[in-house]
Design an enzyme around this catalytic site. Structure first.
Site, PDB file in Angstrom:
ATOM      1  N   ASP A  57     -18.591  -8.307 -17.905  1.00 38.38           N
ATOM      2  CA  ASP A  57     -18.844  -9.280 -18.734  1.00 38.38           C
ATOM      3  C   ASP A  57     -19.331 -10.760 -17.748  1.00 38.38           C
ATOM      4  O   ASP A  57     -19.037 -10.442 -16.691  1.00 38.38           O
ATOM      5  CB  ASP A  57     -17.710  -9.738 -19.432  1.00 38.38           C
ATOM      6  CG  ASP A  57     -17.682 -10.793 -20.481  1.00 38.38           C
ATOM      7  OD1 ASP A  57     -18.853 -11.240 -21.033  1.00 38.38           O
ATOM      8  OD2 ASP A  57     -16.926 -11.697 -20.489  1.00 38.38           O
ATOM      9  N   ASP A 107     -12.743  -9.701 -19.574  1.00 39.97           N
ATOM     10  CA  ASP A 107     -11.402 -10.642 -19.679  1.00 39.97           C
ATOM     11  C   ASP A 107     -11.310 -10.959 -21.078  1.00 39.97           C
ATOM     12  O   ASP A 107     -10.251 -11.643 -21.516  1.00 39.97           O
ATOM     13  CB  ASP A 107     -11.637 -12.028 -19.024  1.00 39.97           C
ATOM     14  CG  ASP A 107     -12.581 -12.999 -19.736  1.00 39.97           C
ATOM     15  OD1 ASP A 107     -13.809 -12.532 -20.085  1.00 39.97           O
ATOM     16  OD2 ASP A 107     -11.950 -14.103 -19.869  1.00 39.97           O
ATOM     17  N   ASP A 154     -14.545  -7.858 -24.937  1.00 40.73           N
ATOM     18  CA  ASP A 154     -14.791  -6.506 -23.934  1.00 40.73           C
ATOM     19  C   ASP A 154     -13.978  -5.452 -24.119  1.00 40.73           C
ATOM     20  O   ASP A 154     -14.180  -4.379 -23.382  1.00 40.73           O
ATOM     21  CB  ASP A 154     -14.440  -7.306 -22.644  1.00 40.73           C
ATOM     22  CG  ASP A 154     -15.216  -8.646 -22.217  1.00 40.73           C
ATOM     23  OD1 ASP A 154     -16.740  -8.481 -22.670  1.00 40.73           O
ATOM     24  OD2 ASP A 154     -14.757  -9.604 -21.568  1.00 40.73           O
TER      25      ASP A 154
END
Length: 1236
Positions: free
Chosen positions: A510, A931, A935
């Protein structure tokens, strides 16, 4: 000050009536509005349609009746003093609701009415009646797995899920049969019993800790309404339907529907850090009809009809009926177990879900179980060993059948195989148990399985578990992966895939919060077509902002965070609204200060005269914008359920919040309806450019819109996060229409969330553009260097982000993911056919580019293909048409040709789909790192999931296999610990195969010389202790502590990591080489002592002891020869195991009741014993030593070259021995070799 409450904490406190116009507001038809009317505003409702894997937060719509006509006194902007903020109460209240929709409707419940089958009825303040009919769950929670009664059967059931355990259980059972008893019955059960016992002790200890935590949790006290008074009651005794009072800073014992709070407007603030890890405050509201009811003074009764328990923490649908009034309930009316009440003196609610049925407990399941790639491949070798075991047993049983046929006439009299017993004292001849030729062969086969059972290494499983625990300990204690900023260490949440960290080929990351800090800083703005601070000219100078401040009662209040400001823009903002430019700037920053869900909280400083305002909110972007507005003189002072107070250049102004439509993933924007003191109503809107420009009024100000779009593109190219800001004024008819539409949507029982979204969309149209904000999300420390190291290690880094393409590309350059030499391939398709054409063109171009650049060396000697790689950039719209279609294969082929893949505007499920695309078409290992909650999908789909302890809560961490504080820690995790773990585990598995096979073949050779009778010269206790004491401990110690290369070397030369990607430490070739070495060593162990004692008086027991000692010494010396870094623990383990073997053999032979009494002393008294003890290890390891020498000096691997380099402390002498002073590794030159 008039209020004793902490200043600036959101409350319902409002100015006194003297500060308001004296006239009574009137409606358009001239009717006056009474206080009663103002206290009965439009009822709002809430509904959430939340979907797993979505990152959007809840949306709130706050509506209060507002009147289009007010008296002339309202035309003047009122000044609100801080004393006013703490006194008085408003004559009206607002009700709140929210709506939310995620990527799918899987969990949505608003589209259907709650029927009796899908609902539960809860009688308020009548738990007996509630639970009498429905038997709801009690509030006692249980996270433990076992009870005293169920522990043994359940634990055994779980352990026997391993097929190897079932195999050894069958072996132990067979050995209990008289016809097959080879070993003692107790000894045959001991290995399996030890393994099961150790695992059971570990499981019991872990479950004991769960029981202890459950006991502490269940015995906590809460205030429960009993006989008209709130009394303390243990959590575990709380029942659904009971009324509970929660004081400030206390956790909720169960899921409760809010009835009233200490705030007159019914608002309360909760912290959900225990539920989703987010520390920012969230607002919850009580219904108007229950606010004034005090359960201790009047009996409160009613019925709540709500949905059945589910895991959706963002959704709740219910209806409540009190005093004959029916009202709807939504997510903003329920507080979940584990949340903590903040900035609210108390809250009262009724329990609707308790115990295991609470949303927190329903979401307490861990991440999916993953299995190590090395262990999966190990099972393939175990199957081969099983076939080898069957082959050995077949050979023995077949040869035994031949022997029986050849000696069939002698079976009655052969001394070691007599069918008849002549030893009876009366001379009578009796038959031994002889079952015929066929059954004897069958029983011999089964006995051979029992004797050769350790060919399948049962000890390997427990050794792997212990080694992984040791490896995890050193990973957790690694200070190089400790994040000081968050005070967090590396966490190993899944012990069974440590070694997978050494074989990663793809990293899917990400961007926001993973590569960047997710700590937003306001950098620039384009306001009505004018660029401020965006790098447009050198005349504009940025300076540090001390902080806009407000002074009240000798105390100074200023924002907690400092913001850099543009000096020119600051001067213009202070100039007021006299000019058109000043008016646009005023509206822009007013939108930033008002269009949000930020809660201002006052914190103390070391200076008692200075207070800091901490803006807390669910979005870091909103926090940055509100801090920026404050820095330019638009400071948000107070937020209540119905209005906000903003200090505008020293003048306090109160605005009525008529409606707040928060961000959702469909609209990708939010809006707020503000009632101004001058009777006007304006709607402020902010959102993503993709949706905002579709609602912008383009009929005028085309020049401004064009300039704004240009600035937007420039900000995105600089890597800034952008939001478009707009506004329009509502007339009386539009406001009335909106109120009517909202009223109808909020009271709908079916499709409520969709209707509320439509209401928001209807009001968010024909917006006049105000400008664009540019927010910087800084890269985390060390990200560019980390990505460069990963790429040098042969790892392909893919970035999957929801940001726009320009922003993602800019971050790609700053993070060194993209370089200027890369050729970019961009796929932006709006249809399936367009995507197909672009993929085909891109694939042809990539093939030509690779063919053109491959093999053409640059000036530095490297291939041009390495220095000019390809980068694929694709957006989420294209992926909609590509994923789950025939175009997937073309996308994979194209991505395989590229070094970097950057996916923009992707949804959470698309992230998981991309990883599945790679996993389904390659055997390479994948790692996903993120995080946020968006995700979670890709973290769980990837072979290895890593969560970042960041700003977006702990959802990613809770779903991950490993967690850490910074992206840069991925480098030591993979290149150092991953390499070590893989190398150690690969060697340990092969070594376990080797040591067990040596023992089995030793028994096999003896069988060939004893008429295939499967009698053993080695005592049964030595056979049992061989895998438990004699050789197991050194394996475990080396698996935890040995290091083939130093940390400095592994970090300095990332290409060494490719050894794991190439399976250099564990592969079929190494397995077969190990097995061939095993055959030789077992033959040496058996035949050398056999030849030395041929035709001597030494019996089988003496030879058995010699074989045992010689085998253990050789096997431990074999391990010692492969140890790279010695320490006192390894010395103790290896040489201590040899000493322990000698002690055990002597102790066993010293027991008179056991076979082979005193045999070791008899055989050790001859010189041949010591000659064999010396000759066996030397002769046995000669082939291994020769192969090792030849491979290291004639065909060395990268690892062996680097290891050799580490031995030289004086690099100048080493350089003179190697041409050019460099080490060649895989045709790449490594200069300046590392110091050890």
């Amino acid at each position: 000050m008039a209020s004793n409450r902490p200043l600036l904490i959101p409350s319902s406190k409002t100015p006194s009536s003297d500060d308001f116009p004296s006239s009574v507001p009137t409606l358009e038809d001239g009717r006056s509005v009474s206080v009663m009317d103002l206290n009965n505003p439009i009822e709002s409702c809430a509904q959430s349609e939340s979907i797993a894997h979505s990152s959007s937060r809840k949306s709130v719509s706050v509506v209060s009746s507002y009147h289009s006509r007010v008296s002339a006194a309202d035309l003047a902007v009122r000044d609100v003093t801080f004393g006013d903020l703490g006194s008085g109460s408003r004559s009206r209240n607002a009700r709140h609701g929210n709506f939310r929709r995620d990527e799918s409707e899987g969990h949505g419940s608003s589209r259907k009415e709650i029927n009796d089958e899908d609902a539960r009825l809860i009688y308020i303040n009548d738990p007996q009646k509630t639970n009498e009919k429905y038997e709801f769950s009690g509030n006692s929670v249980r996270t433990s797995k076992y009870s005293i009664i169920s522990f043994v059967p359940r634990n055994l059931f779980e352990q026997f899920h391993r097929v190897a355990y079932i195999y050894f259980l069958v072996i132990a059972v067979l050995n209990q049969l008289p016809q097959l008893a080879v070993f003692g019955r107790e000894a045959s059960v001991l290995p399996l019993a030890i393994v099961l016992f150790v695992s059971a002790i570990k499981d019991a200890y872990e479950d004991f800790r769960r029981h202890r935590a459950d006991r502490t949790e269940n015995n906590r006290l809460a205030l429960v309404l009993v006989n008209g008074r709130f009394q303390e009651k243990k959590w575990k005794y709380i029942q659904v339907g009971e009324i509970i009072k929660v004081p400030s800073n206390q956790s909720l014992p169960c899921d409760i529907v809010l009835l009233s709070t200490s705030e007159p407007t019914g608002v309360s603030y909760v912290q959900t850090i225990n539920l989703d890890g987010e520390s920012n405050l969230k607002t919850r509201y009580a219904k108007q009809e229950t606010l004034s009811k005090n359960p201790e003074e009047e009996k409160l009764s009613g019925i709540i009809k709500c949905e059945k328990p589910n895991r959706n923490i963002y959704g709740f649908q219910a209806n409540m009926e009190i005093d004959g009034k029916r009202m709807s309930l939504g997510p903003s009316n329920i507080i979940l177990r584990g949340c903590e009440l903040k900035n609210t003196d108390w809250a009262i609610g009724v329990a609707v879900y308790a115990g295991q049925e609470t949303k927190a407990m329903l979401n307490s399941s861990g991440s999916p179980s993953k299995r190590s790639r090395l262990e999966t491949r190990m099972n393939r070798e175990i199957i081969l060993l099983s076939f080898f075991l069957v082959a050995l047993c077949t050979v023995v049983s077949t040869l035994f059948g031949v022997w029986l046929a050849h000696h069939k006439d002698e079976l009655n009299t052969l001394p070691y195989y007599r069918k008849e017993d002549y030893s009876q004292p009366d001379g009578e001849v009796e038959d031994y148990n002889y079952y015929g030729w066929g059954l004897e062969i069958f029983f011999t086969f089964l006995m051979a399985v029992i004797v050769f059972q350790i060919m399948i290494p049962i000890s390997l499983y427990i050794s792997m578990e212990l080694v992984r625990v040791g490896q995890a300990y050193f990973m957790v204690r690694d200070d190089n992966m400790y994040d000081e900023a968050s005070d967090s260490r590396f966490q190993c949440r899944a012990l069974n895939i440590n070694e997978d960290l050494g074989q990663i080929k793809y990293v899917f990351s990400d961007k926001t919060g993973t590569l960047t800090e997710n700590k937003m800083e306001f950098r620039c703005a384009s306001i009505y077509g004018v660029d401020y601070g965006g790098g447009g000219g050198g005349a504009r100078e940025l300076c540090d902002q001390v902080g806009y401040s407000v002074q009240v009662d000798q105390q100074v209040f200023r924002p907690k965070m400092k913001v850099e400001v543009d000096t020119e823009l600051q001067v213009l903002a202070r100039g007021g609204k006299e000019t058109d430019e000043g008016k646009h700037i005023h509206d822009f920053f007013l939108a930033l200060a008002a269009c949000n869900t930020i809660v201002p909280i006052v914190t103390d400083t070391d200076d008692p005269t200075v207070k800091l305002i901490d803006y807390q909110g669910e979005s870091p972007d909103e926090q940055a914008l509100v801090y920026a507005a404050a820095a330019y003189g638009f400071m948000l002072i107070e937020r209540t359920s119905c209005d906000i107070v903003i200090d505008v250049q020293g003048e306090k102004q109160r605005f009525d919040v008529l409606g707040l439509h928060e961000f959702d993933s469909d609209r990708k924007r939010m809006s707020v309806l503000l009632g101004f003191p001058d009777k006007t109503v304006k709607v402020f809107v902010k959102g993503a450019d993709t949706t905002m420009f579709s609602v912008i009024n383009k009929s005028h100000n085309l020049v401004v819109i064009t300039a704004t779009e240009a600035h937007l593109h420039k900000y995105s190219s600089l890597g800034l996060r952008t939001l478009v800001i707009g506004m329009r004024e509502l007339n009386g008819a539009e406001l009335k229409q909106w109120q009517s539409s909202y009223d109808a949507a909020s009271t709908a029982l079916i499709g409520r969330a969709a209707k509320l979204r439509q209401v928001a969309s209807d009001v968010e149209k024909n917006i006049d553009i105000l400008g664009v904000s540019g927010i910087e999300d800084k890269l985390q420390e060390g990200v560019p260097e980390a990505i460069e190291s990963l790429r040098m290690a042969g790892i392909k880094v893919w970035v999957l982000t929801g940001d726009k393409q320009e922003t993602a590309i800019s971050i790609g350059y700053s993070s060194k993911l993209l370089t200027g030499e890369m050729k970019q391939i961009i796929i932006n398709g709006s249809s399936k056919d367009a995507c197909r054409r672009r993929l085909q063109d891109a694939l042809a171009m990539a093939t030509d580019w690779t063919a053109m650049t491959s093999g053409v060396p640059d000036s530095d000697g490297t291939s041009r293909a390495d220095s000019s790689p390809l980068a694929l950039i694709i957006d989420g719209t294209s992926l909609v048409y590509i994923l789950d279609s025939e175009l997937e294969e073309e996308l994979f082929l194209l991505a395989s040709e590229c070094t970097v893949v950057l996916c923009c505007r992707v949804a959470p499920l698309q992230k998981a789909g991309i990883i599945s695309l790679v996993k389904s078409r390659t055997d390479d290992m994948t790692l996903a790192i993120g995080d946020g909650a968006n995700d979670v999908s890709m973290i769980q789909v990837a072979d290895v999931g890593v969560g970042i302890s960041g700003q977006e809560g702990r959802q990613a961490v809770m779903a991950s296999d490993f967690s850490m504080g910074q992206f840069r820690f991925l480098v030591p995790l993979l290149l150092v610990h991953g390499h070590w773990n893989y190398q150690r585990m690969g060697y340990m598995i092969l070594y376990n195969f080797y040591r067990n096979a040596v023992w089995v073949l030793l028994l096999f050779w003896y069988t060939l010389y004893t008429a295939y009778s499967l009698t053993t010269a080695i005592t049964e206790w030595s056979s049992v202790l061989y895998s438990v004491i004699y050789t197991s401990v050194p394996t475990i110690v080396v698996g935890i502590l040995d290091k083939d290369l130093s940390r400095r070397t592994l970090l300095g030369y990332p290409r060494l990591y490719e050894a794991g990607q190439r399976d250099e430490c564990y592969n079929p070739k190494l397995f077969w080489i190990t097995m061939m070495d095993t055959v030789w060593q077992s033959a040496v162990v058996y035949f050398l002592p056999m030849a030395a004692y041929w035709k001597t008086t030494v019996d089988g027991s003496g030879l058995g002891d010699l074989w045992t000692l010689a085998a253990v010494v050789m096997i431990n010396l074999h391990l010692a020869m492969d140890v790279i870094r010695w320490n006192w623990i390894m010395h103790t383990a290896i040489w201590g195991s040899i000493v322990a073997t000698i002690v055990c053999v002597i102790a066993i032979d010293a027991i008179p009741i056991l076979p082979g009494y005193w045999a070791v002393f008899h055989v050790a008294g001859k010189g041949a014993f010591w000659l064999c003890m010396l000759a066996v290890p030397v002769v046995g390891m000669i082939p291994r030593f020769v192969v090792k020498f030849w491979s290291q000096y004639h065909r060395p691997s990268d690892i062996q070259i680097a290891r050799e380099a580490e031995k030289f402390s004086d690099w100048s002498s080493f350089s003179s021995s190697r041409e050019g002073g460099a080490i060649e590794m895989n045709h790449r030159v490594i200069s300046n070799p590392p110091a050890r």
